[in-house]
Design a protein around this motif. Structure first.
Motif, PDB file in Angstrom:
ATOM      1  N   LEU A   1     -40.841 -95.273 -40.890  1.00 30.39           N
ATOM      2  CA  LEU A   1     -41.776 -96.097 -42.097  1.00 30.39           C
ATOM      3  C   LEU A   1     -42.508 -96.995 -41.981  1.00 30.39           C
ATOM      4  N   THR A   2     -42.294 -97.881 -40.662  1.00 30.85           N
ATOM      5  CA  THR A   2     -42.925 -99.030 -40.603  1.00 30.85           C
ATOM      6  C   THR A   2     -44.534 -98.965 -40.471  1.00 30.85           C
ATOM      7  N   GLY A   3     -44.891 -99.918 -41.469  1.00 32.66           N
ATOM      8  CA  GLY A   3     -46.406 -99.958 -41.673  1.00 32.66           C
ATOM      9  C   GLY A   3     -47.189 -98.795 -42.331  1.00 32.66           C
ATOM     10  N   LEU A   4     -46.229 -98.037 -43.065  1.00 31.54           N
ATOM     11  CA  LEU A   4     -46.623 -96.789 -43.699  1.00 31.54           C
ATOM     12  C   LEU A   4     -46.737 -96.860 -45.226  1.00 31.54           C
ATOM     13  N   GLY A   5     -46.445 -98.326 -45.972  1.00 27.91           N
ATOM     14  CA  GLY A   5     -46.435 -98.737 -47.053  1.00 27.91           C
ATOM     15  C   GLY A   5     -45.402 -97.731 -47.900  1.00 27.91           C
ATOM     16  N   ILE A   6     -44.305 -97.291 -47.604  1.00 28.71           N
ATOM     17  CA  ILE A   6     -43.466 -96.571 -48.539  1.00 28.71           C
ATOM     18  C   ILE A   6     -42.081 -96.571 -47.973  1.00 28.71           C
ATOM     19  N   SER A   7     -41.223 -96.545 -48.974  1.00 22.92           N
ATOM     20  CA  SER A   7     -39.796 -96.243 -48.496  1.00 22.92           C
ATOM     21  C   SER A   7     -39.041 -95.703 -49.837  1.00 22.92           C
ATOM     22  N   SER A   8     -37.737 -95.694 -49.712  1.00 25.94           N
ATOM     23  CA  SER A   8     -37.088 -95.175 -50.768  1.00 25.94           C
ATOM     24  C   SER A   8     -35.621 -95.733 -50.859  1.00 25.94           C
ATOM     25  N   ALA A   9     -34.784 -94.858 -51.914  1.00 22.90           N
ATOM     26  CA  ALA A   9     -33.601 -95.334 -52.137  1.00 22.90           C
ATOM     27  C   ALA A   9     -33.011 -94.359 -52.967  1.00 22.90           C
ATOM     28  N   LEU A  10     -31.734 -94.231 -52.810  1.00 22.75           N
ATOM     29  CA  LEU A  10     -30.809 -93.485 -53.709  1.00 22.75           C
ATOM     30  C   LEU A  10     -29.992 -94.339 -54.715  1.00 22.75           C
ATOM     31  N   ILE A  11     -29.923 -94.330 -55.982  1.00 28.16           N
ATOM     32  CA  ILE A  11     -29.069 -95.128 -56.785  1.00 28.16           C
ATOM     33  C   ILE A  11     -28.228 -94.049 -57.416  1.00 28.16           C
ATOM     34  N   GLN A  12     -27.069 -94.480 -57.448  1.00 32.50           N
ATOM     35  CA  GLN A  12     -25.973 -93.780 -58.092  1.00 32.50           C
ATOM     36  C   GLN A  12     -25.136 -94.461 -59.227  1.00 32.50           C
ATOM     37  N   PHE A  13     -24.946 -94.195 -60.317  1.00 31.14           N
ATOM     38  CA  PHE A  13     -24.434 -95.164 -61.631  1.00 31.14           C
ATOM     39  C   PHE A  13     -23.300 -94.403 -62.096  1.00 31.14           C
ATOM     40  N   PRO A  14     -21.968 -94.608 -61.632  1.00 30.12           N
ATOM     41  CA  PRO A  14     -20.849 -94.225 -62.324  1.00 30.12           C
ATOM     42  C   PRO A  14     -20.880 -94.655 -63.687  1.00 30.12           C
ATOM     43  N   PRO A  15     -20.031 -94.124 -64.427  1.00 27.54           N
ATOM     44  CA  PRO A  15     -20.139 -94.250 -66.246  1.00 27.54           C
ATOM     45  C   PRO A  15     -20.156 -96.145 -66.189  1.00 27.54           C
ATOM     46  N   GLY A  16     -20.853 -96.485 -67.239  1.00 30.15           N
ATOM     47  CA  GLY A  16     -20.804 -97.909 -67.432  1.00 30.15           C
ATOM     48  C   GLY A  16     -21.205 -98.835 -66.397  1.00 30.15           C
ATOM     49  N   THR A  17     -22.018 -98.494 -65.504  1.00 26.60           N
ATOM     50  CA  THR A  17     -22.544 -99.322 -64.254  1.00 26.60           C
ATOM     51  C   THR A  17     -23.842 -99.765 -64.576  1.00 26.60           C
ATOM     52  N   VAL A  18     -24.257-100.837 -63.866  1.00 30.03           N
ATOM     53  CA  VAL A  18     -25.664-101.332 -63.987  1.00 30.03           C
ATOM     54  C   VAL A  18     -26.293-101.904 -62.581  1.00 30.03           C
ATOM     55  N   ASN A  19     -27.557-101.810 -62.591  1.00 33.80           N
ATOM     56  CA  ASN A  19     -28.076-102.455 -61.464  1.00 33.80           C
ATOM     57  C   ASN A  19     -28.753-103.915 -61.878  1.00 33.80           C
ATOM     58  N   PRO A  20     -28.143-104.914 -61.691  1.00 33.22           N
ATOM     59  CA  PRO A  20     -28.387-106.137 -62.290  1.00 33.22           C
ATOM     60  C   PRO A  20     -29.955-106.590 -62.061  1.00 33.22           C
ATOM     61  N   PRO A  21     -30.300-107.225 -62.888  1.00 28.95           N
ATOM     62  CA  PRO A  21     -31.643-107.851 -62.959  1.00 28.95           C
ATOM     63  C   PRO A  21     -32.210-108.231 -61.430  1.00 28.95           C
ATOM     64  N   HIS A  22     -33.174-108.023 -61.158  1.00 27.64           N
ATOM     65  CA  HIS A  22     -33.706-108.088 -59.822  1.00 27.64           C
ATOM     66  C   HIS A  22     -35.214-108.000 -59.733  1.00 27.64           C
ATOM     67  N   THR A  23     -35.846-108.112 -58.570  1.00 18.83           N
ATOM     68  CA  THR A  23     -37.448-108.014 -58.173  1.00 18.83           C
ATOM     69  C   THR A  23     -37.400-107.569 -56.881  1.00 18.83           C
ATOM     70  N   HIS A  24     -38.676-107.050 -56.656  1.00 24.02           N
ATOM     71  CA  HIS A  24     -38.799-106.368 -55.133  1.00 24.02           C
ATOM     72  C   HIS A  24     -40.450-107.110 -54.905  1.00 24.02           C
ATOM     73  N   PRO A  25     -40.517-108.324 -54.293  1.00 22.67           N
ATOM     74  CA  PRO A  25     -41.690-109.002 -54.145  1.00 22.67           C
ATOM     75  C   PRO A  25     -42.896-108.427 -53.159  1.00 22.67           C
TER      76      PRO A  25
END
Length: 214
Positions: free
Chosen positions: A82-106
């Motif tokens: 992926l280096t230099g291609l300007g793209i990436s990914s992620a899998l996010i799994q949320f069990p019941p009641g869970t959160v991905n806290p406030p954040h940024t991607h600069p």
């Protein structure tokens, strides 16, 4: 546990009120001068299809003992092609009641696609306006580069699964809870004056990180 949930709610209130904390310094991936990135010590002829394949997301299981979503990133560190291609990914799994806290991607805009379940999301722009939405399977939502955002599974019984794409091969991550109250060790005096709260509140938030942060 109730105490920890109260602290988490307090964090949300603080971060949404100060949504303009998102980084103003932006960066982009360097432009490649070749078809694709070739690891040091190799030439393109040395590579085969395996170089363009990544299995990081195979059989990934969420952490059911955490209050936080399980995020499995696939950026240039895990997937050098992926280096230099300007793209990436992620899998996010949320069990019941869970959160991905406030954040940024600069360094990258994020596009999220919900695969399973119902997901509540939000972002805060630089005028401190909050934008929220409830996403269903098949829905897409975009988080512009550098803006504070979050995702939460409000359902106490059903899990949520989503995949995200980034406009950078290494978008970076600034988690507001850990940046402000965790390892950065910003002094309590600075935080107390910045948020206009007592030292006791700041000390409780710092002490709670062992329970609150993923």
């Amino acid at each position: 546990m109730a105490h920890h949930k109260m602290l988490l709610c307090a964090l949300f209130a603080v971060f949404l009120a100060f949504g303009s904390l998102s980084s103003t310094v932006q960066a982009s991936d360097p432009e490649l001068t070749s078809d694709f990135f070739v690891p040091e010590g190799k030439v393109a002829a040395d590579l085969d299809g395996a170089f363009f394949t990544n299995t990081t997301l195979e059989n990934v299981q969420p952490n059911l003992n955490s209050a936080f979503a399980t995020v499995t990133p696939v950026n240039q560190n895990a997937f050098p092609a992926l280096t230099g291609l300007g793209i990436s990914s992620a899998l996010i799994q949320f069990p019941p009641g869970t959160v991905n806290p406030p954040h940024t991607h600069p360094r990258g805009t994020e596009l999220i696609y919900v695969i399973e379940g119902t997901l509540s999301v939000g972002l805060v722009d630089t005028t401190q306006k909050l934008f929220t939405q409830t996403l269903l399977p098949g829905d897409l939502f975009v988080f512009p580069k550098g803006l504070v955002h979050f995702q939460i599974n409000l359902d106490q019984w059903t899990s949520v699964k989503a995949v995200v794409g980034f406009s950078s091969s290494n978008p970076g991550l600034i988690s507001l809870p850990s940046t402000l109250f965790g390892k950065s060790m910003i002094s309590s005096e600075v935080l107390q004056k910045s948020f206009n709260v007592t030292a006791d509140v700041i000390n409780k938030l710092k002490a709670a990180q062992i329970f609150l942060l993923p």
